[in-house]
Design an enzyme around this catalytic site. Structure first.
Site, PDB file in Angstrom:
ATOM      1  NE  ARG A   1     -43.222  -2.749 -34.093  1.00 41.15           N
ATOM      2  CZ  ARG A   1     -43.712  -3.936 -33.751  1.00 41.15           C
ATOM      3  NH1 ARG A   1     -42.936  -5.001 -33.752  1.00 41.15           N
ATOM      4  NH2 ARG A   1     -44.955  -4.041 -33.368  1.00 41.15           N
TER       5      ARG A   1
ATOM      6  NE  ARG B   1     -50.015 -12.306 -31.165  1.00 40.94           N
ATOM      7  CZ  ARG B   1     -49.944 -11.025 -31.414  1.00 40.94           C
ATOM      8  NH1 ARG B   1     -50.730 -10.188 -30.795  1.00 40.94           N
ATOM      9  NH2 ARG B   1     -49.077 -10.577 -32.270  1.00 40.94           N
TER      10      ARG B   1
ATOM     11  NE  ARG C   1     -48.189  -2.434 -35.644  1.00 40.65           N
ATOM     12  CZ  ARG C   1     -47.805  -3.657 -35.298  1.00 40.65           C
ATOM     13  NH1 ARG C   1     -46.876  -4.275 -35.980  1.00 40.65           N
ATOM     14  NH2 ARG C   1     -48.351  -4.257 -34.276  1.00 40.65           N
TER      15      ARG C   1
ATOM     16  CE  LYS D   1     -44.327 -12.513 -32.031  1.00 41.28           C
ATOM     17  NZ  LYS D   1     -44.221 -11.544 -30.927  1.00 41.28           N
TER      18      LYS D   1
ATOM     19  NE  ARG E   1     -49.423  -4.845 -29.603  1.00 42.40           N
ATOM     20  CZ  ARG E   1     -48.438  -4.405 -30.377  1.00 42.40           C
ATOM     21  NH1 ARG E   1     -48.124  -3.130 -30.388  1.00 42.40           N
ATOM     22  NH2 ARG E   1     -47.777  -5.238 -31.139  1.00 42.40           N
TER      23      ARG E   1
END
Ligand code: AMP
Length: 221
Positions: free
Chosen positions: A126, A87, A159, A13, A170
């Site tokens: 990431r 969300r 992160r 996204k 998540r």
């Protein structure tokens, strides 16, 4: 044009929001980035949401709505991409209220679909720029210089919520709360689905075509 981007973590996204904002001048509104900026600046909101975010849980619908409305007002002339918002169904309903109030409309909700194994692989690799939030992947989208952002030279970090335990949480939260959104936008005739398993370069032409179609439809009415 105003877009909502849906899809579980690691679906791309943010990457496609960056791509579209470069191509069409739309403003990317990332709920996660706005929240991280509040945490970094140690604002009242930032202090409230820090623990929730590090645990991979969702911040309250009302807090997010307030933050998003403020940002939409600032950028509404240019058009925007909501990345990571809404969300939950409640957030989608709050968003609809905000849009009506500001006399705006969502042109499409683009859903990027991937499996859990892909999420885990993509998030684990990431790296995010500490300074400007641009995202990279050690294997699929490496920066020119290891550990440094191409755009601003900032330090690239993992992160806290991209660590394995938080990723699991998540994904659970996503499945429980975000899936009903897909039906919501489908019923409104706004849903566009993209298989986001292939490489970014392979998805780009498919994605660009969908955006062109939406744009043409908007121009011709
Ligand atoms: P992201 O960068 O989109 O993965 O978001 C990081 C974290 O910010 C999430 O794990 C949540 O704690 C919080 N967050 C981001 N967007 C939302 C949202 N729309 N509603 C509630 N919490 C959110």
């Amino acid at each position: 044009m105003n877009f909502v981007f849906l899809g579980q973590q690691g679906a791309g996204k943010g990457t496609f929001a960056q791509h579209l904002s470069e191509k069409k001048g739309l403003i990317q509104i990332s709920a996660g980035d706005l929240l991280r900026a509040e945490v970094k600046a140690e604002t009242n909101l930032g202090k409230k949401v820090k623990e929730i975010m590090n645990a991979g849980e969702l911040v309250s619908d009302e807090l997010i709505a307030e933050m998003i409305e403020k940002r939409i007002k600032e950028v509404k002339e240019k058009g925007f991409i909501l990345d990571g918002y809404p969300r939950t169904l409640k957030q989608a309903e709050l968003l609809e209220g905000i849009m009506q109030k500001l006399n705006l409309k969502i042109d499409a909700a683009v859903n990027f679909t991937i499996g859990d194994a892909t999420t885990i692989e993509r998030l684990g690799g990431r790296r995010t720029c500490k300074n400007c939030n641009k995202v990279y992947h050690i294997k699929y989208l490496p920066p020119k210089i290891t550990g440094k952002c191409d755009a601003c030279g900032g330090e690239l970090i993992t992160r806290d919520d991209d660590k394995p335990e938080a990723i699991k949480k998540r994904l659970e939260a996503y499945k429980k709360q975000t899936k009903p959104l897909i039906d919501y936008y489908k019923e409104k005739g706004l849903l566009k689905e993209i298989d986001a398993e292939p490489k970014i370069e392979e998805i780009k032409p498919v994605f660009d075509k969908i955006i062109e179609e939406i744009e043409n439809k908007k121009i011709t009415g």
